[in-house]
Design a protein around this motif. Structure first.
Motif, PDB file in Angstrom:
ATOM      1  N   GLN A   1      10.178  68.973  13.530  1.00  0.00           N
ATOM      2  CA  GLN A   1      10.851  67.980  14.382  1.00  0.00           C
ATOM      3  C   GLN A   1      10.426  66.588  13.928  1.00  0.00           C
ATOM      4  O   GLN A   1       9.631  65.919  14.601  1.00  0.00           O
ATOM      5  CB  GLN A   1      10.475  68.220  15.846  1.00  0.00           C
TER       6      GLN A   1
ATOM      7  N   PRO B   1      11.816  63.570  13.888  1.00  0.00           N
ATOM      8  CA  PRO B   1      11.920  62.404  14.787  1.00  0.00           C
ATOM      9  C   PRO B   1      10.768  62.357  15.780  1.00  0.00           C
ATOM     10  O   PRO B   1      10.191  61.279  16.026  1.00  0.00           O
ATOM     11  CB  PRO B   1      13.262  62.617  15.501  1.00  0.00           C
ATOM     12  N   ASN B   2      10.389  63.516  16.333  1.00  0.00           N
ATOM     13  CA  ASN B   2       9.282  63.536  17.297  1.00  0.00           C
ATOM     14  C   ASN B   2       7.975  63.103  16.648  1.00  0.00           C
ATOM     15  O   ASN B   2       7.161  62.394  17.248  1.00  0.00           O
ATOM     16  CB  ASN B   2       9.101  64.946  17.865  1.00  0.00           C
TER      17      ASN B   2
ATOM     18  N   PRO C   1      14.903  60.805   9.346  1.00  0.00           N
ATOM     19  CA  PRO C   1      15.996  60.843  10.313  1.00  0.00           C
ATOM     20  C   PRO C   1      16.504  59.437  10.625  1.00  0.00           C
ATOM     21  O   PRO C   1      15.729  58.478  10.554  1.00  0.00           O
ATOM     22  CB  PRO C   1      15.363  61.491  11.534  1.00  0.00           C
TER      23      PRO C   1
ATOM     24  N   THR D   1      13.529  61.413  25.224  1.00  0.00           N
ATOM     25  CA  THR D   1      13.219  62.747  25.731  1.00  0.00           C
ATOM     26  C   THR D   1      11.713  62.908  25.922  1.00  0.00           C
ATOM     27  O   THR D   1      11.246  63.409  26.955  1.00  0.00           O
ATOM     28  CB  THR D   1      13.699  63.812  24.730  1.00  0.00           C
TER      29      THR D   1
ATOM     30  N   THR E   1      16.460  58.651  20.480  1.00  0.00           N
ATOM     31  CA  THR E   1      16.765  59.728  21.440  1.00  0.00           C
ATOM     32  C   THR E   1      15.528  60.591  21.657  1.00  0.00           C
ATOM     33  O   THR E   1      15.194  60.951  22.807  1.00  0.00           O
ATOM     34  CB  THR E   1      17.899  60.645  20.903  1.00  0.00           C
ATOM     35  N   ALA E   2      14.839  60.898  20.551  1.00  0.00           N
ATOM     36  CA  ALA E   2      13.637  61.721  20.669  1.00  0.00           C
ATOM     37  C   ALA E   2      12.614  61.012  21.552  1.00  0.00           C
ATOM     38  O   ALA E   2      11.983  61.639  22.412  1.00  0.00           O
ATOM     39  CB  ALA E   2      13.058  61.979  19.285  1.00  0.00           C
TER      40      ALA E   2
ATOM     41  N   GLU F   1      18.594  56.227  15.302  1.00  0.00           N
ATOM     42  CA  GLU F   1      19.117  56.659  16.605  1.00  0.00           C
ATOM     43  C   GLU F   1      18.465  57.969  17.043  1.00  0.00           C
ATOM     44  O   GLU F   1      18.143  58.166  18.218  1.00  0.00           O
ATOM     45  CB  GLU F   1      20.636  56.895  16.592  1.00  0.00           C
ATOM     46  N   ARG F   2      18.240  58.849  16.064  1.00  0.00           N
ATOM     47  CA  ARG F   2      17.647  60.141  16.435  1.00  0.00           C
ATOM     48  C   ARG F   2      16.210  59.971  16.901  1.00  0.00           C
ATOM     49  O   ARG F   2      15.735  60.691  17.788  1.00  0.00           O
ATOM     50  CB  ARG F   2      17.731  61.109  15.261  1.00  0.00           C
ATOM     51  N   ILE F   3      15.517  59.008  16.293  1.00  0.00           N
ATOM     52  CA  ILE F   3      14.142  58.734  16.750  1.00  0.00           C
ATOM     53  C   ILE F   3      14.174  58.171  18.162  1.00  0.00           C
ATOM     54  O   ILE F   3      13.361  58.548  19.025  1.00  0.00           O
ATOM     55  CB  ILE F   3      13.438  57.752  15.790  1.00  0.00           C
TER      56      ILE F   3
ATOM     57  N   PRO G   1      18.331  64.125   6.047  1.00  0.00           N
ATOM     58  CA  PRO G   1      18.005  63.547   7.361  1.00  0.00           C
ATOM     59  C   PRO G   1      16.851  64.254   8.072  1.00  0.00           C
ATOM     60  O   PRO G   1      16.285  63.721   9.022  1.00  0.00           O
ATOM     61  CB  PRO G   1      19.298  63.669   8.159  1.00  0.00           C
ATOM     62  N   THR G   2      16.452  65.406   7.593  1.00  0.00           N
ATOM     63  CA  THR G   2      15.261  66.029   8.174  1.00  0.00           C
ATOM     64  C   THR G   2      14.005  65.270   7.760  1.00  0.00           C
ATOM     65  O   THR G   2      13.033  65.195   8.502  1.00  0.00           O
ATOM     66  CB  THR G   2      15.140  67.482   7.684  1.00  0.00           C
TER      67      THR G   2
END
Lengths: 271, 286
Positions: free
Chosen positions: A233, A235-236, A53, A64, A60-61, A56-58, A49-50
């Motif tokens: 990071q 997703p970022n 990803p 933020t 959320t990123a 959903e993680r994208i 997942p690193t």
């Protein structure tokens, strides 16, 4: 509107026009395909997942990042650099290209040199630009300028050459002077093509700004992507890549819309 | 008012120079409508381009009102074979193009005089039946309409000489006739001295007061024939009059003489008549 069943096979005939709804539908399908491919690759058991990803993680990123202070200053910085570099290039390349396209001696003198310079890869110019301009804003603007000026000048010259000679003759028999032929015939006739050339250069300018920011910068979209990489990071990084793609797409569409609106007189095939 | 003196054009080429036309000498009086008629490639268009100042003569000279021509100028308006309207300007803007040029600006003119020049452009638009299209761009116009605008644009400045290079060559027969009628009316109205290049015998006879016939390349003047019809006579019915047909026959004879392949064609015809090609046996067709 619907298609006859046997009409589907005709759609693949060469240069057959496509209904608008089908065009939009297929374009959406292309994007959906990309998302599908991403989901499929992310769901594979051997995926870390690193690397890929979950969506959903994208999301959320993205939340933020968009509410954070860095994002908008990054966009502003990159946007400002591209605009300054590109405007500078347009300012000099359009008259220069007009001269190359209009006057054979200037073409003979400069075109071979410019052809040579435009094939020097822009990233290879970074060291020399840094020696000349340091690592400040000037260096990034200079890099974008160097990357687009030569290309643009040659494209403008080509557009100017494409203005039919008959139009020049007509203007001459109506009493146009050399300067009037340049401004009222060659420039006006080449204008839609010139705007289209600026559209292409804008795309390249965004590539160059990201490269420049990755090498030496304290803000900007390219700088931030590299920064995210240092902290793995993913997703970022994906969020920023999406933003870069969206900016490119939006600007491209904007240029096209301007061209269609301002130059309705031009032949539709030219766009 | 226009005189060509021993005018000649040779195009340099690597293998052998091409002698396009000449020497040609011609005098044109004020208000004449002259057709330059000749087989294609005889150099008549090149001659027109030289008079316009868009080409240089190899030898000889062109004089207008005694002044030697050295380059293009607004006193010699031109209508081209190809469509040459500025596609980014509307019909009205196209006709007004020359009014914005520095060379045509008269700084001593009163505002009324300047306005009257604009009025003239609008008047020509009306005269040529273009009002409904005044705000259209050229791409919305048919070929015939485009040439009407080109004629109006060339006439706005009241040129001393109107040069027309096969202006109706690309048009269909009906549009062509319409525009020929229009040229007759315009000439009656404006009396602009006109040189009209064409390879169409009927067109040349119908529109002009004098037909100058060119030989095949290198083109020389082989006949200079006055056309006796008054402008009131020039209606479509004229084309069926015996006098018109007689002139047409005469010109056709002159031009046929200029066909390079004529002797060869005659020979082939004779041979065909003497030895007809045998038809395939009927049994072969099922």
């Amino acid at each position: 509107m619907s298609l006859q069943p046997n009409a589907w096979s005709h759609l693949l005939a060469v240069r057959t026009p496509l209904p608008r709804w089908l065009h939009v539908g297929l374009a959406c399908l292309g994007f959906a395909g990309c998302v599908g491919l991403y989901l499929w690759a992310g769901a594979r058991p051997d995926n870390n997942p690193t690397f890929i990803p979950p969506i959903e993680r994208i999301a959320t990123a993205a939340q933020t990042i968009l509410s954070g202070p860095d994002f908008w200053s990054d966009v502003r910085a990159s946007f400002g650099r591209v605009t300054a570099g590109l405007l500078l290039a347009v300012l000099f390349a359009v008259p220069f290209g007009l001269w190359i396209g209009a006057f054979r001696p200037i073409e003979a003198l400069t075109q071979p040199v410019v052809e040579f310079l435009r094939y020097v890869p822009v990233p290879a110019l970074i060291p020399i630009v840094m020696i000349f301009f340091g690592i400040g804003e000037g260096a990034k603007i200079a890099l974008i300028f160097l990357g687009t000026f030569f290309q643009l000048a040659l494209m403008v010259a080509e557009e100017v050459r494409r203005v039919p000679n008959d139009l020049v003759h007509a203007a001459q028999t109506l009493g146009a002077s050399r300067g009037e032929i340049l401004s009222l015939v060659l420039f006006r006739g080449a204008l839609p093509g010139i705007l289209d050339a600026v559209r292409l250069c804008n795309g390249w300018a965004w590539s160059y700004v990201v490269v420049a920011e990755m090498i030496a910068a304290t803000e900007g979209l390219g700088f931030r992507v590299l920064r995210f990489y240092r902290f793995i990071q993913t997703p970022n990084i994906f969020v920023y890549l999406l933003v870069l793609g969206l900016i490119g797409l939006a600007l491209d569409q904007l240029f096209r819309a301007c061209n269609a609106r301002l130059f309705r007189w031009a032949d539709a095939t030219r766009r | 008012m226009l005189s060509l003196h021993q005018l000649e054009k040779t195009f340099p080429a690597r293998a052998a120079a091409v002698h396009a036309f000449g020497p040609v000498s011609l005098d044109v009086a004020e208000g004449e409508f002259i057709s330059l008629l000749g087989p294609s490639g005889c150099g008549k268009s090149t001659a027109l381009y030289i008079i316009a100042g868009l080409e240089h003569a190899s030898r000889g000279e062109v004089r207008i009102d005694g002044q030697a021509v050295t380059g293009p100028g607004p006193e010699r308006g031109m209508v081209f074979q190809n469509y040459t309207l500025f596609p980014w300007l509307t019909v009205r803007e196209n006709t007004r193009f020359s009014l914005q040029l520095a060379r045509n600006a008269d700084y001593t003119a009163s505002p009324a005089a300047i306005l009257s020049r604009h009025a003239r452009a609008d008047h020509l638009i009306e005269l040529l039946g273009l009002e409904a299209f005044a705000h259209h761009h050229p791409r919305a116009l048919s070929g015939g309409m485009k040439q009407r605008v080109a004629i109006a644009r060339a006439l706005v400045n009241r040129p001393r000489l109107l040069l027309m290079d096969e202006p109706f060559g690309a048009l269909d027969a009906q549009t062509r006739e319409e525009l020929q009628d229009l040229m007759i009316l315009l000439h009656r109205y404006e009396r602009t001295t006109t040189l009209f290049v064409t390879h169409d015998i009927e067109e040349a006879l119908f529109v002009s007061s004098r037909v100058v016939v060119f030989s095949k390349r290198p083109g020389r003047i082989i006949a200079d024939i006055p056309v006796p019809f008054s402008s009131a006579d020039r209606t479509p019915a004229l084309k069926l009059e015996p006098a018109f047909i007689e002139l047409k026959r005469e010109l056709a004879g002159l031009l046929r003489h200029e066909r390079a392949d004529d002797a060869r064609r005659q020979e082939l015809l004779h041979r065909l008549v003497a030895h007809p090609t045998p038809r395939p046996p009927a049994s072969l067709s099922l």
